[in-house]
Write a protein that holds these residues in place. Sequence first.
Motif, PDB file in Angstrom:
ATOM      1  N   LEU A  64       0.839  -1.208   0.000  1.00 34.31           N
ATOM      2  CA  LEU A  64       0.000   0.000   0.000  1.00 34.31           C
ATOM      3  C   LEU A  64       0.867   1.249   0.000  1.00 34.31           C
ATOM      4  CD1 LEU A  64      -2.695   1.517   0.303  1.00 34.31           C
ATOM      5  CD2 LEU A  64      -2.490   1.182   2.779  1.00 34.31           C
ATOM      6  N   GLU A  65       1.903   1.238   0.851  1.00 28.66           N
ATOM      7  CA  GLU A  65       2.773   2.399   0.929  1.00 28.66           C
ATOM      8  C   GLU A  65       3.538   2.617  -0.360  1.00 28.66           C
ATOM      9  OE1 GLU A  65       5.235   1.902   4.331  1.00 28.66           O
ATOM     10  OE2 GLU A  65       3.549   1.811   5.741  1.00 28.66           O
ATOM     11  N   ALA A  66       3.928   1.496  -1.004  1.00 29.42           N
ATOM     12  CA  ALA A  66       4.653   1.605  -2.268  1.00 29.42           C
ATOM     13  C   ALA A  66       3.762   2.198  -3.359  1.00 29.42           C
ATOM     14  CB  ALA A  66       5.178   0.229  -2.680  1.00 29.42           C
ATOM     15  N   ASN A  67       2.531   1.731  -3.411  1.00 31.30           N
ATOM     16  CA  ASN A  67       1.609   2.268  -4.426  1.00 31.30           C
ATOM     17  C   ASN A  67       1.308   3.755  -4.189  1.00 31.30           C
ATOM     18  OD1 ASN A  67       1.345  -0.176  -5.822  1.00 31.30           O
ATOM     19  ND2 ASN A  67      -0.311  -0.894  -4.468  1.00 31.30           N
ATOM     20  N   LEU A  68       1.179   4.127  -2.915  1.00 35.12           N
ATOM     21  CA  LEU A  68       0.928   5.540  -2.614  1.00 35.12           C
ATOM     22  C   LEU A  68       2.160   6.392  -2.889  1.00 35.12           C
ATOM     23  CD1 LEU A  68      -1.073   5.200   0.733  1.00 35.12           C
ATOM     24  CD2 LEU A  68      -1.984   5.874  -1.488  1.00 35.12           C
ATOM     25  N   ALA A  69       3.336   5.847  -2.681  1.00 39.19           N
ATOM     26  CA  ALA A  69       4.570   6.595  -2.894  1.00 39.19           C
ATOM     27  C   ALA A  69       4.741   7.004  -4.349  1.00 39.19           C
ATOM     28  CB  ALA A  69       5.770   5.775  -2.423  1.00 39.19           C
ATOM     29  N   VAL A  70       4.148   6.220  -5.254  1.00 40.44           N
ATOM     30  CA  VAL A  70       4.221   6.577  -6.672  1.00 40.44           C
ATOM     31  C   VAL A  70       3.640   7.977  -6.901  1.00 40.44           C
ATOM     32  CG1 VAL A  70       3.432   5.968  -8.986  1.00 40.44           C
ATOM     33  CG2 VAL A  70       4.154   4.170  -7.397  1.00 40.44           C
ATOM     34  N   TYR A  71       2.613   8.320  -6.148  1.00 39.07           N
ATOM     35  CA  TYR A  71       1.963   9.650  -6.258  1.00 39.07           C
ATOM     36  C   TYR A  71       2.443  10.616  -5.171  1.00 39.07           C
ATOM     37  CZ  TYR A  71      -1.177   7.019  -9.281  1.00 39.07           C
ATOM     38  OH  TYR A  71      -1.691   6.240 -10.283  1.00 39.07           O
ATOM     39  N   LEU A 143      -5.142   7.793   7.224  1.00 34.26           N
ATOM     40  CA  LEU A 143      -4.773   9.200   7.073  1.00 34.26           C
ATOM     41  C   LEU A 143      -3.514   9.256   6.223  1.00 34.26           C
ATOM     42  CD1 LEU A 143      -5.255  12.181   7.860  1.00 34.26           C
ATOM     43  CD2 LEU A 143      -3.706  11.816   9.797  1.00 34.26           C
ATOM     44  N   ILE A 144      -3.591   9.999   5.118  1.00 32.31           N
ATOM     45  CA  ILE A 144      -2.494  10.049   4.158  1.00 32.31           C
ATOM     46  C   ILE A 144      -2.085  11.496   3.944  1.00 32.31           C
ATOM     47  CG2 ILE A 144      -1.817   9.560   1.767  1.00 32.31           C
ATOM     48  CD1 ILE A 144      -3.911   7.297   1.813  1.00 32.31           C
ATOM     49  N   LYS A 145      -0.779  11.733   3.969  1.00 29.71           N
ATOM     50  CA  LYS A 145      -0.249  13.075   3.707  1.00 29.71           C
ATOM     51  C   LYS A 145       0.203  13.159   2.268  1.00 29.71           C
ATOM     52  CE  LYS A 145       3.227  16.456   5.121  1.00 29.71           C
ATOM     53  NZ  LYS A 145       4.407  16.718   5.986  1.00 29.71           N
ATOM     54  N   ASP A 146      -0.193  14.245   1.596  1.00 28.26           N
ATOM     55  CA  ASP A 146       0.222  14.481   0.213  1.00 28.26           C
ATOM     56  C   ASP A 146       1.419  15.417   0.236  1.00 28.26           C
ATOM     57  OD1 ASP A 146       0.490  15.346  -2.477  1.00 28.26           O
ATOM     58  OD2 ASP A 146      -1.599  14.785  -2.855  1.00 28.26           O
ATOM     59  N   ASN A 147       2.573  14.904  -0.185  1.00 28.01           N
ATOM     60  CA  ASN A 147       3.792  15.708  -0.154  1.00 28.01           C
ATOM     61  C   ASN A 147       3.926  16.652  -1.337  1.00 28.01           C
ATOM     62  OD1 ASN A 147       4.813  14.560   2.277  1.00 28.01           O
ATOM     63  ND2 ASN A 147       5.414  12.719   1.134  1.00 28.01           N
ATOM     64  N   ASP A 148       3.057  16.498  -2.334  1.00 23.39           N
ATOM     65  CA  ASP A 148       3.092  17.391  -3.498  1.00 23.39           C
ATOM     66  C   ASP A 148       2.250  18.649  -3.276  1.00 23.39           C
ATOM     67  OD1 ASP A 148       4.832  15.968  -5.026  1.00 23.39           O
ATOM     68  OD2 ASP A 148       3.286  14.815  -6.048  1.00 23.39           O
ATOM     69  N   LEU A 149       1.070  18.472  -2.685  1.00 23.67           N
ATOM     70  CA  LEU A 149       0.124  19.578  -2.554  1.00 23.67           C
ATOM     71  C   LEU A 149       0.521  20.521  -1.412  1.00 23.67           C
ATOM     72  CD1 LEU A 149      -3.260  17.670  -3.009  1.00 23.67           C
ATOM     73  CD2 LEU A 149      -1.958  18.947  -4.718  1.00 23.67           C
ATOM     74  N   LYS A 150       0.273  21.765  -1.639  1.00 24.87           N
ATOM     75  CA  LYS A 150       0.516  22.801  -0.647  1.00 24.87           C
ATOM     76  C   LYS A 150      -0.793  23.550  -0.378  1.00 24.87           C
ATOM     77  CE  LYS A 150       4.908  21.949  -0.434  1.00 24.87           C
ATOM     78  NZ  LYS A 150       5.490  21.329   0.776  1.00 24.87           N
ATOM     79  N   PRO A 151      -0.942  24.082   0.836  1.00 26.50           N
ATOM     80  CA  PRO A 151      -2.155  24.869   1.120  1.00 26.50           C
ATOM     81  C   PRO A 151      -2.276  26.058   0.180  1.00 26.50           C
ATOM     82  CG  PRO A 151      -0.965  24.368   3.144  1.00 26.50           C
ATOM     83  CD  PRO A 151      -0.059  23.958   2.017  1.00 26.50           C
ATOM     84  N   TYR A 152      -3.490  26.539   0.052  1.00 27.09           N
ATOM     85  CA  TYR A 152      -3.757  27.692  -0.828  1.00 27.09           C
ATOM     86  C   TYR A 152      -2.969  28.904  -0.341  1.00 27.09           C
ATOM     87  CZ  TYR A 152      -6.212  31.515  -3.119  1.00 27.09           C
ATOM     88  OH  TYR A 152      -6.520  32.637  -3.847  1.00 27.09           O
ATOM     89  N   SER A 153      -2.287  29.559  -1.260  1.00 26.12           N
ATOM     90  CA  SER A 153      -1.497  30.761  -0.929  1.00 26.12           C
ATOM     91  C   SER A 153      -2.168  31.990  -1.547  1.00 26.12           C
ATOM     92  CB  SER A 153      -0.074  30.614  -1.471  1.00 26.12           C
ATOM     93  OG  SER A 153       0.656  31.799  -1.235  1.00 26.12           O
TER      94      SER A 153
END
Length: 425
Positions: A64-71, A143-153
């Motif tokens: 699961l972690e490997a598949n999520l790491a792709v994104y 609970l998954i953290k998205d390392n690509d997305l950033k809060p609205y600026s």
Amino acid sequence: MKKHAVLITVLFALIVSLVSVSAIFWEFYKLNKEQYINHIFTKYSVITQIYREHKQRRSPAIMLEANLAVYNLEVTKDKKIKNLVLTQGKILKKEGFRSLNTSLMINEKGMFTQNTVTNLRATMLEYKKGIYFFIETPNGEILIKDNDLKPYSYLNLLYAYSTIFMIISFSFVLVLQKLRPLIRLRKKIALYGEGHMNISFKTKSVDEIGAVANELEKTRQKINNILESRTLFLRNLMHELKTPIAKGTIATQMLDSQKQKGRFSSIFNRLETLVNEFAMIEEVTSLDDKKDFSNYRLLDIIDGAIDMAMVERSHVNILHIDGSVKVHVNYRLYTTAIKNMIDNAIKYSSDKQITIVMRNNELCFESKGECLKYPLQYYIEPFTKDNPSKNSFGLGLYLVDSILKAHSQVLAHEYDNGMNRFIFA
């Protein structure tokens, strides 16, 4: 407020502009933020797909972690951090939906497809400048953290808003700079109206306000020349008239006929009175400052007026005027105004009596008689008389009105139950 109408209008325009721009940017900010959140929320579909397949296949957690790491997604395993995110994180969007999954199954009768409907809930949260997706299913949650997305600026939008705000404010400052000469010009005009005849409107500015100021300067010079010529003419005229009047008065006394002597004496006395009234009017109209003004007891001024009118004190009643009441006036002019009111009242009243009384902090002159045939404005014009047979040139009330205007007061009249009441208001 009317004195600053232009400034208030410009300020109002500035406020309206800034409020309008602020409202537009605020609405744009909310719309832009909502669109951004809706756009990044679509990533939940990838997460739920991966998570659902993980549950169905019961694959190891590392898969699961490997598949999520792709994104560039990361499972939050730390329970403390997870609890903080869920309790203190800001919910950006939450949505519940059903997921339909079709599976190929085999039983004794052969192969068949099985549709599985799963109730899911996806919540997107913001915590410490990070974006988290919280996926809830009947079989579990993650609970998954998205390392690509950033809060609205909003920094770019704030920069644009600040730039426009500063441009509008700077424009307002420029307008104020252009209005400053107009404000100074207004103050100079006010001073000129108060009698400062030598004040200059001249300016080096070449814009519209400067052109107006320079035209006013030319007009001021013309008006001053006219006033000087008028004053010189009146003074010379009165000086030249006094000599023949004095000679005529002396010559009248040499006449043998009493009838002729009385007639000529009356004529020369009236001419002398007219010259004196002209002199008083000239003094009032040329009064350019209040350097001769001082504080005097009102009772002293009234006493002086009675003496000047040369009437019996029994004809004048003074009521409700305290000895401590003082007025800031030119003594000679104000005394003359009261004297004229006493003369006028005794001349036209039915009982030759006048009452001087203080009502509502206003000096009133009351006498019995008929109501005025015309409005007061008619009588304060020069050379106006209600009764031509009276020994007057019709300058009495005109002179009173002129003196009161020089003292920032007005003459008013009212009639009540057979009583004429003139008021210094």
